[in-house]
Design an enzyme around this catalytic site. Sequence first.
Site, PDB file in Angstrom:
ATOM      1  N   ASP A 101     -11.183   2.796   3.847  1.00 48.15           N
ATOM      2  CA  ASP A 101     -11.531   1.373   3.798  1.00 48.15           C
ATOM      3  C   ASP A 101     -13.044   1.169   3.728  1.00 48.15           C
ATOM      4  O   ASP A 101     -13.506   0.061   3.441  1.00 48.15           O
ATOM      5  CB  ASP A 101     -11.017   0.659   5.056  1.00 48.15           C
ATOM      6  CG  ASP A 101      -9.662  -0.012   4.838  1.00 48.15           C
ATOM      7  OD1 ASP A 101      -9.420  -0.506   3.723  1.00 48.15           O
ATOM      8  OD2 ASP A 101      -8.875  -0.039   5.801  1.00 48.15           O
ATOM      9  N   GLN A 140      -4.831  -1.244   9.532  1.00 47.74           N
ATOM     10  CA  GLN A 140      -4.806  -2.614   9.007  1.00 47.74           C
ATOM     11  C   GLN A 140      -5.426  -3.567  10.017  1.00 47.74           C
ATOM     12  O   GLN A 140      -5.129  -3.506  11.213  1.00 47.74           O
ATOM     13  CB  GLN A 140      -3.352  -3.012   8.699  1.00 47.74           C
ATOM     14  CG  GLN A 140      -3.188  -4.316   7.957  1.00 47.74           C
ATOM     15  CD  GLN A 140      -3.680  -4.280   6.512  1.00 47.74           C
ATOM     16  OE1 GLN A 140      -3.761  -3.240   5.888  1.00 47.74           O
ATOM     17  NE2 GLN A 140      -4.019  -5.447   5.986  1.00 47.74           N
ATOM     18  N   LYS A 151       0.839  -1.210   0.000  1.00 48.19           N
ATOM     19  CA  LYS A 151       0.000   0.000   0.000  1.00 48.19           C
ATOM     20  C   LYS A 151       0.869   1.254   0.000  1.00 48.19           C
ATOM     21  O   LYS A 151       0.611   2.213  -0.720  1.00 48.19           O
ATOM     22  CB  LYS A 151      -0.954  -0.017   1.210  1.00 48.19           C
ATOM     23  CG  LYS A 151      -2.048  -1.086   1.082  1.00 48.19           C
ATOM     24  CD  LYS A 151      -2.864  -1.287   2.362  1.00 48.19           C
ATOM     25  CE  LYS A 151      -3.837  -2.452   2.187  1.00 48.19           C
ATOM     26  NZ  LYS A 151      -4.683  -2.714   3.365  1.00 48.19           N
TER      27      LYS A 151
HETATM   28  N1  GUN Z   1      -6.954  -6.633   6.140  1.00 45.51           N
HETATM   29  C1  GUN Z   1      -7.308  -7.405   5.076  1.00 45.51           C
HETATM   30  N2  GUN Z   1      -7.857  -6.658   4.117  1.00 45.51           N
HETATM   31  C2  GUN Z   1      -7.876  -5.384   4.576  1.00 45.51           C
HETATM   32  C3  GUN Z   1      -8.312  -4.156   4.014  1.00 45.51           C
HETATM   33  O1  GUN Z   1      -8.841  -4.067   2.903  1.00 45.51           O
HETATM   34  N3  GUN Z   1      -8.128  -3.062   4.811  1.00 45.51           N
HETATM   35  C4  GUN Z   1      -7.565  -3.132   6.044  1.00 45.51           C
HETATM   36  N4  GUN Z   1      -7.460  -2.008   6.734  1.00 45.51           N
HETATM   37  N5  GUN Z   1      -7.151  -4.257   6.576  1.00 45.51           N
HETATM   38  C5  GUN Z   1      -7.296  -5.366   5.832  1.00 45.51           C
END
Ligand code: GUN
Length: 294
Positions: free
Chosen positions: A125, A102, A58
């Site tokens: 998100d 996350q 990311k």
């Molecule tokens: N953990 C697994 N997928 C995601 C996601 O799309 N966003 C976040 N913040 N954590 C994750």
Amino acid sequence: MGEPGLAQLIDGRALARQLDEETRKGVSDRVALGLAVPGLAVVLVGQDPASEVYVAHKIKACARVGITSYEHRLPAETSQDALLTLIARLNIDSTVHGILVQVPLPAHIDAAVILGAINPAKDVDGFHPVNVGRLSTGTGGLVPCTPLGVMRMLDTIVDDLTGMNAVVIGKSNIVGKPIAMLLLEREATVTVTHIETRGLPEIARQADIIIAAAGAPRLVRGFWVKEGAILIDVGITRLARDGGREQLVGDIAFDEVQHAKAVTPVPGGVGPMTIACLLSNTLKAAQNAEGQLP
Ligand code: GUN
């Protein structure tokens, strides 16, 4: 188009590059107008190996499109209060347009409390209850990244989802439930199933579209899939192989579904699209902050 008799591959890497190009242009247009460079705060608590990989991807992706990333790595023993204090600070920081915490979080932290503390306007998100509510009532808001990516992939194969039979396998807040909402919004007939669903193969066999998001490797077998169905594989499981190298396996038995119309590969399918949609959500959050809705 694929060869006759072979399912068309939906190339997530190529589609992600296209979307990144749009985002990169949106960012540079802002800068040319003298508007703020979009900023994304990425918060990682602890050292879950899979999360480390996702967060690294990311952060790198932000740099590719000109988004500034602010990385906050906190030790696994960080208290819930300390994390809430960080989020409160990011909520009012005008250089931060998107906040991503996350998940999963360590067991002593209540993820619902943390996700609910993020300013909904910065919730790239789309996990905050306000954004969940907006999605389920079709009233805008920020939409979760993987479901957005899935819809963009479907759009390359079929124009109009009206009346199509879509079977979602998986009921997570991150993927299964929001995808069901987006499909409904497009007038598909949606069946939401999960690993405990009785008669899943028969239900899947009725589907024009299968979204496999159960996190169960090779769950969807060839005989579950009707001729000409469209298959989106959200599952990604790391399996240890003989010889020590790990293998990434999706929820669909890829080698058994060549009678489908189209299928996403794992890796190189939904994964890259999720990150591209995170970047485009961050740009959108920055635009929303100035009241310049796209
Ligand atoms: N953990 C697994 N997928 C995601 C996601 O799309 N966003 C976040 N913040 N954590 C994750």
